[in-house]
Write a protein that holds these residues in place. Sequence first.
Motif, PDB file in Angstrom:
ATOM      1  N   ARG A 131       0.816  -1.207   0.000  1.00 40.00           N
ATOM      2  CA  ARG A 131       0.000   0.000   0.000  1.00 40.00           C
ATOM      3  C   ARG A 131       0.859   1.271   0.000  1.00 40.00           C
ATOM      4  O   ARG A 131       0.647   2.188   0.790  1.00 40.00           O
ATOM      5  N   ILE A 132       1.855   1.278  -0.889  1.00 42.78           N
ATOM      6  CA  ILE A 132       2.598   2.518  -1.160  1.00 42.78           C
ATOM      7  C   ILE A 132       1.751   3.251  -2.201  1.00 42.78           C
ATOM      8  O   ILE A 132       1.528   2.734  -3.296  1.00 42.78           O
ATOM      9  N   PRO A 133       1.259   4.451  -1.871  1.00 43.25           N
ATOM     10  CA  PRO A 133       0.257   5.090  -2.743  1.00 43.25           C
ATOM     11  C   PRO A 133       0.870   5.730  -3.984  1.00 43.25           C
ATOM     12  O   PRO A 133       2.055   6.081  -3.985  1.00 43.25           O
ATOM     13  N   ALA A 134       0.050   5.897  -4.993  1.00 39.06           N
ATOM     14  CA  ALA A 134       0.495   6.550  -6.219  1.00 39.06           C
ATOM     15  C   ALA A 134       0.767   8.033  -5.988  1.00 39.06           C
ATOM     16  O   ALA A 134       1.608   8.624  -6.659  1.00 39.06           O
ATOM     17  N   ASN A 135       0.040   8.638  -5.027  1.00 36.64           N
ATOM     18  CA  ASN A 135       0.219  10.076  -4.774  1.00 36.64           C
ATOM     19  C   ASN A 135       0.035  10.375  -3.293  1.00 36.64           C
ATOM     20  O   ASN A 135      -0.616   9.604  -2.578  1.00 36.64           O
ATOM     21  N   GLY A 136       0.579  11.500  -2.859  1.00 40.87           N
ATOM     22  CA  GLY A 136       0.383  11.954  -1.485  1.00 40.87           C
ATOM     23  C   GLY A 136      -1.054  12.391  -1.259  1.00 40.87           C
ATOM     24  O   GLY A 136      -1.807  12.633  -2.207  1.00 40.87           O
ATOM     25  N   SER A 137      -1.450  12.491   0.011  1.00 40.52           N
ATOM     26  CA  SER A 137      -2.822  12.892   0.314  1.00 40.52           C
ATOM     27  C   SER A 137      -2.846  13.710   1.604  1.00 40.52           C
ATOM     28  O   SER A 137      -1.897  13.695   2.386  1.00 40.52           O
ATOM     29  N   ILE A 138      -3.937  14.445   1.774  1.00 36.32           N
ATOM     30  CA  ILE A 138      -4.114  15.321   2.942  1.00 36.32           C
ATOM     31  C   ILE A 138      -5.479  15.028   3.543  1.00 36.32           C
ATOM     32  O   ILE A 138      -6.460  14.850   2.808  1.00 36.32           O
ATOM     33  N   SER A 139      -5.532  14.982   4.873  1.00 37.33           N
ATOM     34  CA  SER A 139      -6.810  14.682   5.521  1.00 37.33           C
ATOM     35  C   SER A 139      -6.921  15.371   6.870  1.00 37.33           C
ATOM     36  O   SER A 139      -5.962  15.961   7.375  1.00 37.33           O
ATOM     37  N   MET A 140      -8.111  15.265   7.423  1.00 38.50           N
ATOM     38  CA  MET A 140      -8.389  15.771   8.760  1.00 38.50           C
ATOM     39  C   MET A 140      -9.012  14.621   9.539  1.00 38.50           C
ATOM     40  O   MET A 140      -9.917  13.934   9.028  1.00 38.50           O
ATOM     41  N   ASN A 141      -8.528  14.382  10.755  1.00 39.10           N
ATOM     42  CA  ASN A 141      -9.171  13.369  11.589  1.00 39.10           C
ATOM     43  C   ASN A 141     -10.527  13.863  12.051  1.00 39.10           C
ATOM     44  O   ASN A 141     -10.750  15.067  12.191  1.00 39.10           O
ATOM     45  N   LEU A 142     -11.432  12.922  12.307  1.00 33.12           N
ATOM     46  CA  LEU A 142     -12.800  13.289  12.644  1.00 33.12           C
ATOM     47  C   LEU A 142     -13.095  12.959  14.102  1.00 33.12           C
ATOM     48  O   LEU A 142     -13.291  11.793  14.479  1.00 33.12           O
ATOM     49  N   SER A 143     -13.123  14.002  14.910  1.00 33.76           N
ATOM     50  CA  SER A 143     -13.477  13.848  16.321  1.00 33.76           C
ATOM     51  C   SER A 143     -14.955  13.471  16.425  1.00 33.76           C
ATOM     52  O   SER A 143     -15.776  13.892  15.614  1.00 33.76           O
ATOM     53  N   GLY A 144     -15.291  12.685  17.451  1.00 30.48           N
ATOM     54  CA  GLY A 144     -16.707  12.321  17.622  1.00 30.48           C
ATOM     55  C   GLY A 144     -17.010  10.981  16.998  1.00 30.48           C
ATOM     56  O   GLY A 144     -17.773  10.191  17.539  1.00 30.48           O
ATOM     57  N   LEU A 145     -16.433  10.711  15.824  1.00 31.18           N
ATOM     58  CA  LEU A 145     -16.551   9.380  15.224  1.00 31.18           C
ATOM     59  C   LEU A 145     -15.313   8.601  15.652  1.00 31.18           C
ATOM     60  O   LEU A 145     -14.205   9.117  15.594  1.00 31.18           O
ATOM     61  N   GLU A 146     -15.509   7.365  16.110  1.00 27.00           N
ATOM     62  CA  GLU A 146     -14.321   6.637  16.550  1.00 27.00           C
ATOM     63  C   GLU A 146     -14.492   5.129  16.501  1.00 27.00           C
ATOM     64  O   GLU A 146     -15.608   4.591  16.520  1.00 27.00           O
ATOM     65  N   THR A 147     -13.349   4.464  16.421  1.00 31.72           N
ATOM     66  CA  THR A 147     -13.257   3.013  16.547  1.00 31.72           C
ATOM     67  C   THR A 147     -12.472   2.726  17.821  1.00 31.72           C
ATOM     68  O   THR A 147     -11.438   3.348  18.067  1.00 31.72           O
ATOM     69  N   LYS A 148     -12.985   1.801  18.622  1.00 39.46           N
ATOM     70  CA  LYS A 148     -12.293   1.395  19.852  1.00 39.46           C
ATOM     71  C   LYS A 148     -11.948  -0.079  19.707  1.00 39.46           C
ATOM     72  O   LYS A 148     -12.833  -0.894  19.408  1.00 39.46           O
ATOM     73  N   THR A 149     -10.687  -0.397  19.880  1.00 39.96           N
ATOM     74  CA  THR A 149     -10.230  -1.771  19.626  1.00 39.96           C
ATOM     75  C   THR A 149      -9.378  -2.277  20.787  1.00 39.96           C
ATOM     76  O   THR A 149      -8.449  -1.596  21.223  1.00 39.96           O
ATOM     77  N   THR A 150      -9.717  -3.458  21.264  1.00 42.49           N
ATOM     78  CA  THR A 150      -8.910  -4.111  22.298  1.00 42.49           C
ATOM     79  C   THR A 150      -8.250  -5.340  21.704  1.00 42.49           C
ATOM     80  O   THR A 150      -8.919  -6.164  21.068  1.00 42.49           O
ATOM     81  N   VAL A 151      -6.935  -5.411  21.886  1.00 45.36           N
ATOM     82  CA  VAL A 151      -6.185  -6.581  21.422  1.00 45.36           C
ATOM     83  C   VAL A 151      -5.633  -7.299  22.642  1.00 45.36           C
ATOM     84  O   VAL A 151      -4.983  -6.681  23.489  1.00 45.36           O
ATOM     85  N   THR A 152      -5.902  -8.604  22.730  1.00 46.23           N
ATOM     86  CA  THR A 152      -5.401  -9.412  23.842  1.00 46.23           C
ATOM     87  C   THR A 152      -4.625 -10.592  23.288  1.00 46.23           C
ATOM     88  O   THR A 152      -5.208 -11.475  22.658  1.00 46.23           O
ATOM     89  N   PHE A 153      -3.318 -10.573  23.484  1.00 45.24           N
ATOM     90  CA  PHE A 153      -2.516 -11.755  23.141  1.00 45.24           C
ATOM     91  C   PHE A 153      -2.729 -12.769  24.256  1.00 45.24           C
ATOM     92  O   PHE A 153      -2.537 -12.447  25.438  1.00 45.24           O
ATOM     93  N   ASP A 154      -3.153 -13.973  23.883  1.00 50.53           N
ATOM     94  CA  ASP A 154      -3.598 -14.955  24.879  1.00 50.53           C
ATOM     95  C   ASP A 154      -2.997 -16.313  24.510  1.00 50.53           C
ATOM     96  O   ASP A 154      -3.299 -16.868  23.456  1.00 50.53           O
ATOM     97  N   THR A 155      -2.160 -16.838  25.391  1.00 49.08           N
ATOM     98  CA  THR A 155      -1.438 -18.090  25.090  1.00 49.08           C
ATOM     99  C   THR A 155      -2.371 -19.287  24.965  1.00 49.08           C
ATOM    100  O   THR A 155      -1.980 -20.325  24.449  1.00 49.08           O
ATOM    101  N   THR A 156      -3.617 -19.140  25.393  1.00 55.09           N
ATOM    102  CA  THR A 156      -4.548 -20.277  25.274  1.00 55.09           C
ATOM    103  C   THR A 156      -5.221 -20.333  23.900  1.00 55.09           C
ATOM    104  O   THR A 156      -5.917 -21.298  23.579  1.00 55.09           O
ATOM    105  N   LEU A 157      -5.025 -19.299  23.049  1.00 58.00           N
ATOM    106  CA  LEU A 157      -5.675 -19.285  21.723  1.00 58.00           C
ATOM    107  C   LEU A 157      -4.879 -20.115  20.726  1.00 58.00           C
ATOM    108  O   LEU A 157      -3.644 -20.123  20.764  1.00 58.00           O
ATOM    109  N   ASP A 158      -5.579 -20.804  19.798  1.00 59.50           N
ATOM    110  CA  ASP A 158      -4.840 -21.480  18.733  1.00 59.50           C
ATOM    111  C   ASP A 158      -5.056 -20.831  17.365  1.00 59.50           C
ATOM    112  O   ASP A 158      -4.683 -21.369  16.328  1.00 59.50           O
ATOM    113  N   SER A 159      -5.662 -19.640  17.365  1.00 56.09           N
ATOM    114  CA  SER A 159      -5.709 -18.800  16.162  1.00 56.09           C
ATOM    115  C   SER A 159      -6.174 -17.415  16.594  1.00 56.09           C
ATOM    116  O   SER A 159      -6.689 -17.238  17.703  1.00 56.09           O
ATOM    117  N   ASP A 160      -5.980 -16.431  15.686  1.00 57.07           N
ATOM    118  CA  ASP A 160      -6.497 -15.089  15.970  1.00 57.07           C
ATOM    119  C   ASP A 160      -8.012 -15.090  15.840  1.00 57.07           C
ATOM    120  O   ASP A 160      -8.579 -15.831  15.031  1.00 57.07           O
TER     121      ASP A 160
END
Lengths: 324, 324
Positions: free
Chosen positions: B27-56
């Motif tokens: 994902r090396i882009p063809a051209n540069g880009s400019i943006s503004m982050n959007l306050s109020g809209l959000e994604t919340k993500t929790t990642v837990t590495f767990d030795t008891t899992l046998d896949s993600d």
Amino acid sequence: MTKSATAIAHPNIAFIKYWGNRDHALRIPANGSISMNLSGLETKTTVTFDTTLDSDTLTLNENPVTGPGLERVSQMLARVRDMAGISTYARVVSGNNFPTGSGIASSAAAFAALALASSSAAGLNLEEKELSILARTGSGSASRSVPGGFVEWLPGDSHETSFARTFAPLESWPLADCVAVVSQAHKAVGSTGGHTLADTSPFQSVRVQDAPRRLEICRRAILEKDFSTFAEIIELDSNMMHAVMQTSTPPLMYWQPATLAVMSAVQAWRKSGFPAAYTIDAGPNVHVICPEGFQQQTAQRLKEIPGVLQVLQATCGGPAHLVE
Amino acid sequence: MTKSATAIAHPNIAFIKYWGNRDHALRIPANGSISMNLSGLETKTTVTFDTTLDSDTLTLNENPVTGPGLERVSQMLARVRDMAGISTYARVVSGNNFPTGSGIASSAAAFAALALASSSAAGLNLEEKELSILARTGSGSASRSVPGGFVEWLPGDSHETSFARTFAPLESWPLADCVAVVSQAHKAVGSTGGHTLADTSPFQSVRVQDAPRRLEICRRAILEKDFSTFAEIIELDSNMMHAVMQTSTPPLMYWQPATLAVMSAVQAWRKSGFPAAYTIDAGPNVHVICPEGFQQQTAQRLKEIPGVLQVLQATCGGPAHLVE
């Protein structure tokens, strides 16, 4: 003393579009174009050179016209007077059987009919090529309404080399044009003004450079009656012209919400096997092209789309011709 | 044994768009880009590495996800495991407070939050630049959701040189984004698939070549708080990206009738002196940008346009950050 002639010409729908000029005054186009004349839709124009007149006059759809509209007509009449060696003014009476100024190229039919009626009334007997050149000076796309059937406008690089000619007779492939009229308002920016903006788009030079490729694909698809290839290339070409319009300075947005509704519907129909393709001129109305056998069904489907006010129908039409 | 971290990231709205890659895998882009982050809209993500899992595993908005969606997340987790020298699988739980897949760049916020949460949970302490690079590998525009405020993604020419950085803090120009939602349907062609089509458009190379000019105008307009110049360049850039989409093979038409209704309304408002400008991502919804003082009035006007289902509102937002 009076000398009079009456001519009928059809509008045409371009499959490969004309947008932008190499020479604005002479309307030498930036790229070649391909179109089909539209039978059923027509402009009828009578030109009468009358020694009692002290200026040219124009009546359009029963309304007297002065100002820029009359001036543009007078310029062509002046060119014809020069060619014929006369100095008489003329009365021009013209009428369309289709709505003016809303993406159905009324100026194409108008200037093709005017070129033929005025040159005939002036006693000239121009060949088709000379007529096409004359019509072009009034409105670029009028050059394509002079010959009949499937027509290609060779862009040329001078007044004498820029004209249109038939490359397939009208009987060769029975296509129909169902025009989904979504607005009858006069367009905000006419084509003549729009052409001068073409070069302000970063995309125009690419569109022009790529034109020979699109012309070749379109010409061959028509000659081989290959609807699927034809559909893809005319939609691409239409989208490319509107991309140039939408990225010029100032931007020209001819599409309206209902325009987009028709475009999407046509694409969905074709995906499901129904042979129809869209193309859009400098206005909001959508020309939906299909084989003649599908014309009634296409018109019926279009009428069911919200925002479609009426559907005009035409098949492939003949050349500009004299009447009476 | 488990190691866990939770991050929040905002979507961003691009003023100069990213479309097409120099390297699709990285994902090396063809051209540069400019943006503004959007306050109020959000994604919340929790990642837990767990030795008891046998896949993600992945849970998105309370629904378990498998297949391509999980694979894309697993690829980033694998990259993080490599960097941290661990082999533990992870449980990823993520949620958005805005609709997914309809032109509000949910993948940008998602992969920015995932990059931060997963690298933190793995014990890495990445700098902003490294985080932006990591986020980019999941979704190109996610690179821009890592830094805060007004952000420029420097296209670079390699994995190490392609990242985003803040060029103006979020307080520098109080702008609002009123998102006119006209469809909440999942888009037919996602951005990742779309990027691979960019080069089939005859216009893409010109769009890329002209990008430095547009970036310069946009950057300067933001730094000088020149809304009029800003409005013209973001609308041009949006139209240029959609022109490429609409002329690719196959063509991508993201606009719907109501999209066009909003575009036309915004242009009319600005003509009459009301400061608003549109920009549209790879979906039918229209982001209408205005100075914060005009936010309520803009939202109200948008709600009155037929076809607008709801209006989401945001102001300029901060960087991706850890919580708890």
